[in-house]
Design a protein around this motif. Structure first.
Motif, PDB file in Angstrom:
ATOM      1  N   GLU A 100       0.773  -1.270  -0.030  1.00 54.08           N
ATOM      2  CA  GLU A 100      -0.146   0.028   0.197  1.00 54.08           C
ATOM      3  C   GLU A 100       1.010   1.377  -0.117  1.00 54.08           C
ATOM      4  OE1 GLU A 100      -2.630  -0.474   3.289  1.00 54.08           O
ATOM      5  OE2 GLU A 100      -3.721  -1.978   2.333  1.00 54.08           O
ATOM      6  N   SER A 101       1.886   1.287   0.619  1.00 54.10           N
ATOM      7  CA  SER A 101       2.740   2.490   0.947  1.00 54.10           C
ATOM      8  C   SER A 101       3.540   2.461  -0.557  1.00 54.10           C
ATOM      9  CB  SER A 101       3.846   2.118   1.943  1.00 54.10           C
ATOM     10  OG  SER A 101       4.836   3.388   2.076  1.00 54.10           O
ATOM     11  N   MET A 102       3.913   1.589  -1.185  1.00 53.36           N
ATOM     12  CA  MET A 102       4.428   1.655  -2.469  1.00 53.36           C
ATOM     13  C   MET A 102       3.644   2.166  -3.716  1.00 53.36           C
ATOM     14  SD  MET A 102       6.718  -1.718  -2.447  1.00 53.36           S
ATOM     15  CE  MET A 102       7.382  -1.704  -4.252  1.00 53.36           C
ATOM     16  N   GLN A 141       1.081   4.128  -3.019  1.00 53.98           N
ATOM     17  CA  GLN A 141       0.796   5.750  -2.836  1.00 53.98           C
ATOM     18  C   GLN A 141       2.130   6.517  -3.136  1.00 53.98           C
ATOM     19  OE1 GLN A 141       0.082   5.976   1.521  1.00 53.98           O
ATOM     20  NE2 GLN A 141      -1.768   4.986   1.723  1.00 53.98           N
ATOM     21  N   CYS A 142       3.184   5.783  -3.286  1.00 51.91           N
ATOM     22  CA  CYS A 142       4.202   6.772  -3.668  1.00 51.91           C
ATOM     23  C   CYS A 142       4.413   6.810  -5.393  1.00 51.91           C
ATOM     24  CB  CYS A 142       5.651   6.193  -3.292  1.00 51.91           C
ATOM     25  SG  CYS A 142       5.609   6.541  -1.385  1.00 51.91           S
ATOM     26  N   ARG A 143       3.441   6.348  -6.120  1.00 57.18           N
ATOM     27  CA  ARG A 143       3.624   6.343  -7.494  1.00 57.18           C
ATOM     28  C   ARG A 143       4.068   7.482  -8.041  1.00 57.18           C
ATOM     29  NH1 ARG A 143      -1.614   3.354  -9.787  1.00 57.18           N
ATOM     30  NH2 ARG A 143      -2.218   5.503  -9.051  1.00 57.18           N
ATOM     31  N   PHE A 144       4.666   7.486  -9.173  1.00 57.82           N
ATOM     32  CA  PHE A 144       4.951   8.752  -9.876  1.00 57.82           C
ATOM     33  C   PHE A 144       4.041   9.319 -11.132  1.00 57.82           C
ATOM     34  CE2 PHE A 144       8.987   7.539  -7.687  1.00 57.82           C
ATOM     35  CZ  PHE A 144       9.277   8.619  -7.113  1.00 57.82           C
TER      36      PHE A 144
END
Length: 91
Positions: free
Chosen positions: A84-86, A88-91
């Motif tokens: 989930e954290s990964m 949320q950090c999409r570019f």
């Protein structure tokens, strides 16, 4: 425009013109001076940025805590939370 070997007189005209401009500019500079007034908010922001630049980038206490957890075998990461954290950090 036709120039008939009269470059010196033309250069003289330009030099007189530029010296007149310098005198006019000098007079204007004496009349007006630029001033800046930084608001209290701006001063506060500058102080905070200076403090942030002085801070250490590494949180040594947190690093030590994580090292101890890893060494003791008590550090566990939920794969769901990691995914989930990964996402949320999409570019």
């Amino acid at each position: 425009m036709i120039i008939n070997n009269n470059i010196q007189s033309i250069a003289g005209i330009y030099s007189n013109h530029s010296s007149n401009n310098k005198i006019a500019k000098a007079g204007r500079e004496e009349e007006k001076r630029d001033e800046i007034h930084i608001s209290q908010t701006g001063q506060n922001v500058r102080e905070m940025l200076q403090k942030m630049n002085e801070m250490d980038d590494v949180r040594h206490d947190r690093v030590a805590e994580l090292e101890n957890l890893i060494a003791s075998g008590n550090y566990h990461v939920s794969s769901r939370e990691l995914a989930e954290s990964m996402l949320q950090c999409r570019f």
